[in-house]
Enzyme design. Sequence first.
Site, PDB file in Angstrom:
ATOM      1  N   SER A   1      37.278  27.110  56.014  1.00 44.86           N
ATOM      2  CA  SER A   1      37.726  28.186  55.117  1.00 44.86           C
ATOM      3  C   SER A   1      38.477  27.672  53.897  1.00 44.86           C
ATOM      4  O   SER A   1      39.087  26.603  53.927  1.00 44.86           O
ATOM      5  CB  SER A   1      38.556  29.207  55.910  1.00 44.86           C
ATOM      6  OG  SER A   1      39.583  28.591  56.634  1.00 44.86           O
TER       7      SER A   1
ATOM      8  N   GLY B   1      33.970  28.007  50.059  1.00 42.17           N
ATOM      9  CA  GLY B   1      34.740  27.015  49.310  1.00 42.17           C
ATOM     10  C   GLY B   1      33.964  26.616  48.082  1.00 42.17           C
ATOM     11  O   GLY B   1      33.118  27.388  47.602  1.00 42.17           O
ATOM     12  N   SER B   2      34.208  25.434  47.595  1.00 37.77           N
ATOM     13  CA  SER B   2      33.610  25.059  46.308  1.00 37.77           C
ATOM     14  C   SER B   2      32.191  24.524  46.474  1.00 37.77           C
ATOM     15  O   SER B   2      31.805  24.045  47.553  1.00 37.77           O
ATOM     16  CB  SER B   2      34.488  24.026  45.612  1.00 37.77           C
ATOM     17  OG  SER B   2      34.510  22.856  46.374  1.00 37.77           O
TER      18      SER B   2
ATOM     19  N   GLU C   1      29.311  30.344  51.110  1.00 35.04           N
ATOM     20  CA  GLU C   1      29.589  31.076  49.865  1.00 35.04           C
ATOM     21  C   GLU C   1      30.438  30.164  49.001  1.00 35.04           C
ATOM     22  O   GLU C   1      31.473  29.674  49.452  1.00 35.04           O
ATOM     23  CB  GLU C   1      30.306  32.390  50.164  1.00 35.04           C
ATOM     24  CG  GLU C   1      29.475  33.369  50.992  1.00 35.04           C
ATOM     25  CD  GLU C   1      28.105  33.668  50.408  1.00 35.04           C
ATOM     26  OE1 GLU C   1      27.967  33.694  49.172  1.00 35.04           O
ATOM     27  OE2 GLU C   1      27.152  33.862  51.193  1.00 35.04           O
TER      28      GLU C   1
ATOM     29  N   CYS D   1      37.037  33.728  43.584  1.00 29.22           N
ATOM     30  CA  CYS D   1      35.692  33.243  43.271  1.00 29.22           C
ATOM     31  C   CYS D   1      35.005  34.215  42.319  1.00 29.22           C
ATOM     32  O   CYS D   1      34.124  33.842  41.559  1.00 29.22           O
ATOM     33  CB  CYS D   1      34.893  33.097  44.552  1.00 29.22           C
ATOM     34  SG  CYS D   1      35.027  34.539  45.590  1.00 29.22           S
TER      35      CYS D   1
ATOM     36  N   GLU E   1      33.266  26.071  36.489  1.00 29.90           N
ATOM     37  CA  GLU E   1      34.281  26.841  37.220  1.00 29.90           C
ATOM     38  C   GLU E   1      35.631  26.139  37.089  1.00 29.90           C
ATOM     39  O   GLU E   1      35.761  24.962  37.425  1.00 29.90           O
ATOM     40  CB  GLU E   1      33.921  26.965  38.709  1.00 29.90           C
ATOM     41  CG  GLU E   1      34.908  27.853  39.444  1.00 29.90           C
ATOM     42  CD  GLU E   1      34.637  28.011  40.945  1.00 29.90           C
ATOM     43  OE1 GLU E   1      34.485  26.990  41.630  1.00 29.90           O
ATOM     44  OE2 GLU E   1      34.613  29.158  41.420  1.00 29.90           O
TER      45      GLU E   1
HETATM   46  P1  NAD Z   1      37.277  23.542  48.745  1.00 32.98           P
HETATM   47  O1  NAD Z   1      35.815  23.344  48.661  1.00 32.98           O
HETATM   48  O2  NAD Z   1      38.147  22.525  48.118  1.00 32.98           O
HETATM   49  O3  NAD Z   1      37.712  23.607  50.280  1.00 32.98           O
HETATM   50  C1  NAD Z   1      37.150  24.532  51.205  1.00 32.98           C
HETATM   51  C2  NAD Z   1      37.381  23.992  52.604  1.00 32.98           C
HETATM   52  O4  NAD Z   1      36.577  22.833  52.789  1.00 32.98           O
HETATM   53  C3  NAD Z   1      38.837  23.552  52.852  1.00 32.98           C
HETATM   54  O5  NAD Z   1      39.186  23.879  54.180  1.00 32.98           O
HETATM   55  C4  NAD Z   1      38.768  22.051  52.654  1.00 32.98           C
HETATM   56  O6  NAD Z   1      39.766  21.346  53.350  1.00 32.98           O
HETATM   57  C5  NAD Z   1      37.397  21.765  53.240  1.00 32.98           C
HETATM   58  N1  NAD Z   1      36.788  20.502  52.820  1.00 32.98           N
HETATM   59  C6  NAD Z   1      36.816  19.920  51.611  1.00 32.98           C
HETATM   60  N2  NAD Z   1      36.085  18.772  51.643  1.00 32.98           N
HETATM   61  C7  NAD Z   1      35.598  18.651  52.892  1.00 32.98           C
HETATM   62  C8  NAD Z   1      34.773  17.693  53.572  1.00 32.98           C
HETATM   63  N3  NAD Z   1      34.299  16.617  52.940  1.00 32.98           N
HETATM   64  N4  NAD Z   1      34.481  17.894  54.873  1.00 32.98           N
HETATM   65  C9  NAD Z   1      34.932  18.990  55.518  1.00 32.98           C
HETATM   66  N5  NAD Z   1      35.726  19.910  54.941  1.00 32.98           N
HETATM   67  C10 NAD Z   1      36.038  19.757  53.649  1.00 32.98           C
HETATM   68  O7  NAD Z   1      37.597  24.999  48.181  1.00 32.98           O
HETATM   69  P2  NAD Z   1      39.017  25.695  47.942  1.00 32.98           P
HETATM   70  O8  NAD Z   1      39.701  25.012  46.791  1.00 32.98           O
HETATM   71  O9  NAD Z   1      39.764  25.839  49.221  1.00 32.98           O
HETATM   72  O10 NAD Z   1      38.566  27.162  47.507  1.00 32.98           O
HETATM   73  C11 NAD Z   1      38.186  27.465  46.201  1.00 32.98           C
HETATM   74  C12 NAD Z   1      36.689  27.490  46.060  1.00 32.98           C
HETATM   75  O11 NAD Z   1      36.133  28.425  46.968  1.00 32.98           O
HETATM   76  C13 NAD Z   1      36.237  27.948  44.681  1.00 32.98           C
HETATM   77  O12 NAD Z   1      35.140  27.183  44.266  1.00 32.98           O
HETATM   78  C14 NAD Z   1      35.835  29.403  44.917  1.00 32.98           C
HETATM   79  O13 NAD Z   1      34.903  29.902  43.983  1.00 32.98           O
HETATM   80  C15 NAD Z   1      35.265  29.331  46.291  1.00 32.98           C
HETATM   81  N6  NAD Z   1      35.280  30.635  46.956  1.00 32.98           N
HETATM   82  C16 NAD Z   1      34.104  31.302  47.082  1.00 32.98           C
HETATM   83  C17 NAD Z   1      34.074  32.550  47.676  1.00 32.98           C
HETATM   84  C18 NAD Z   1      32.779  33.302  47.831  1.00 32.98           C
HETATM   85  O14 NAD Z   1      32.739  34.243  48.594  1.00 32.98           O
HETATM   86  N7  NAD Z   1      31.724  32.909  47.124  1.00 32.98           N
HETATM   87  C19 NAD Z   1      35.264  33.109  48.150  1.00 32.98           C
HETATM   88  C20 NAD Z   1      36.445  32.391  48.022  1.00 32.98           C
HETATM   89  C21 NAD Z   1      36.441  31.148  47.428  1.00 32.98           C
END
Ligand code: NAD
Length: 544
Positions: free
Chosen positions: A187, A265-266, A293, A327, A425
Amino acid sequence: MSNAYFHIQEPTNEPYFTFAPGTSERESLQKKLRELKSEVIEIPAIINGKEVRTEDTSDVVMPHNHGHKLATLHLCGEKEVNMAIEAALEAQKEWAAMPWQDRVAIFQKAAELVTGPWRDTMNASTMLGQSKTPHQAEIEAAGELADFLRFNAWYLAKIMGEQPYSPDGVWNRVEYRPLEGFVFALSPFNFTAIAGNLPSSPAMCGNVVVWKPSTESVYSNYFFMKILQEAGLPDGVINFVPGRGANVGDPVLASPHFSGLHFTGSEPTFNSLWKTIADHIGQYKTYPRVVGETGGKDFIFAHNSADIDALVVATLRGAFEYQGQKCSAASRMYVPASIWPEFRDKLLAEVARIKMGDVEDFSNFMGAVISKKAFDKICSYIDYAKEAVDAEVIAGGNYDDSVGYFIEPTIVLAKNPKFRTMQEEIFGPVLTIYVYKDDEFEETLDLCDSTSPFALTGAIFAQDRYILNKMADRFRQSAGNFYINDKPTGAVVNQQPFGGSRKSGTNDKAGSMLNILRWLSARSIKEVRVPPKEWRYPYMGTTD
Ligand code: NAD
């Protein structure tokens, strides 16, 4: 107790508190904020229902006052991941066999706990740990999270009732099994509701889960894990395994029992997870379901027939609520030259009135961005815009991380429609506007559609119905959540199922039946009442 067809009542969306001065909910929330701030808690992993502490710890601080420590977090690695997978697989035997309505009852109870005795804790922890205002916390950490839990239960009940046709003499059935193995829920920091939904929706369907919350939202997420336990979730069904990305992700994805990823996430993170899954594909026991997503470069496109005052409100809220860290946040905008002067003056006047600061001061509209890393990244985009020849910063542009990670709501005016901040983004309070010539409306629609790789949300503003229809058609593939005369944020469960396509994700629509279907693996069963006893078919008979 499963000897009847039990009915799940269709839920309604959770109403929101206003926290207006003088209300009891305001007083109660303020009390909880003081209480949580007065102590430093420990956040262990929760594996097989037991607290697990590790040697590797980090501090959880408030983004708007990073000198204030909220918690000590125990970070997991390979050892804890293996414990969690083992616990999940063991729990699966009984959990998958539990009647679905009993499973669902646990999550329905969790929803009542979220909106009842735990509401203040969910809101206050989201405010302190993720720097949300009371309103931004309430609509999601209480409202949306409860909506996810209640509506998903109802969707599951509807799916269970979906059964195939049976001709005379045959009984056809479809059984909705969980995936064989475990689901990895991963998440993001920005929504407590999403963090709660990612492990809960697969679990409700009978799956077992390893959940890695973001270290940046772990404070509120930990309280939700406690709620699940209080609601009666059996040990091992959801295992709470906080840690740094790959330290948890790599051992999870190396397990042959990995059967599904529920990610938000991203885009770069999702791409790297997908590649790792592809590398391991030969060793998995089942083809994993991959649901993700990701990011957005969400747009507002105004026509010259737009209602300018409505456009101002949608732009301000869409771009700057929760510091632009949604997002769905509006981060690029297209405005026709004929309305630009009036729109600009009104927008800049309103943006100048935005108050930013500590979220405990309820008069603030914005708090801080989530971390030093986010602060540096967002500021680098602002600096880039300040120095560019084909762009100009027309509002905000200042930042200060001495106490908290504060960045002013910033508006960039781009002369070049492909300027970097129109495409990438940023995930912060930065909106880039491109002013187009009124007679280049059609070309600018194409430009908007093709400028970014994402297709998450988009909003159009016009009063002219022909134009609205034209824009809606032209943007058919440009956004998974599309808004007409409204801001592009604030999707509500069961009203606007959420998700985007292109590089914004697999569009499996959180908050709808489409998402729940991904966590079920159907088994078709055919039972013949009187099986044939003769193997030859009639056509094989002879007349002689
Ligand atoms: P992020 O991708 O940095 O992290 C998301 C999750 O992935 C975190 O728990 C992180 O610790 C984990 N993670 C990162 N690298 C990893 C790896 N190599 N292996 C396993 N886990 C890993 O995203 P964030 O900064 O927490 O959230 C922001 C992003 O999420 C933005 O890009 C936003 O647009 C997106 N987002 C999308 C939606 C949607 O519904 N489309 C909703 C909310 C957020």
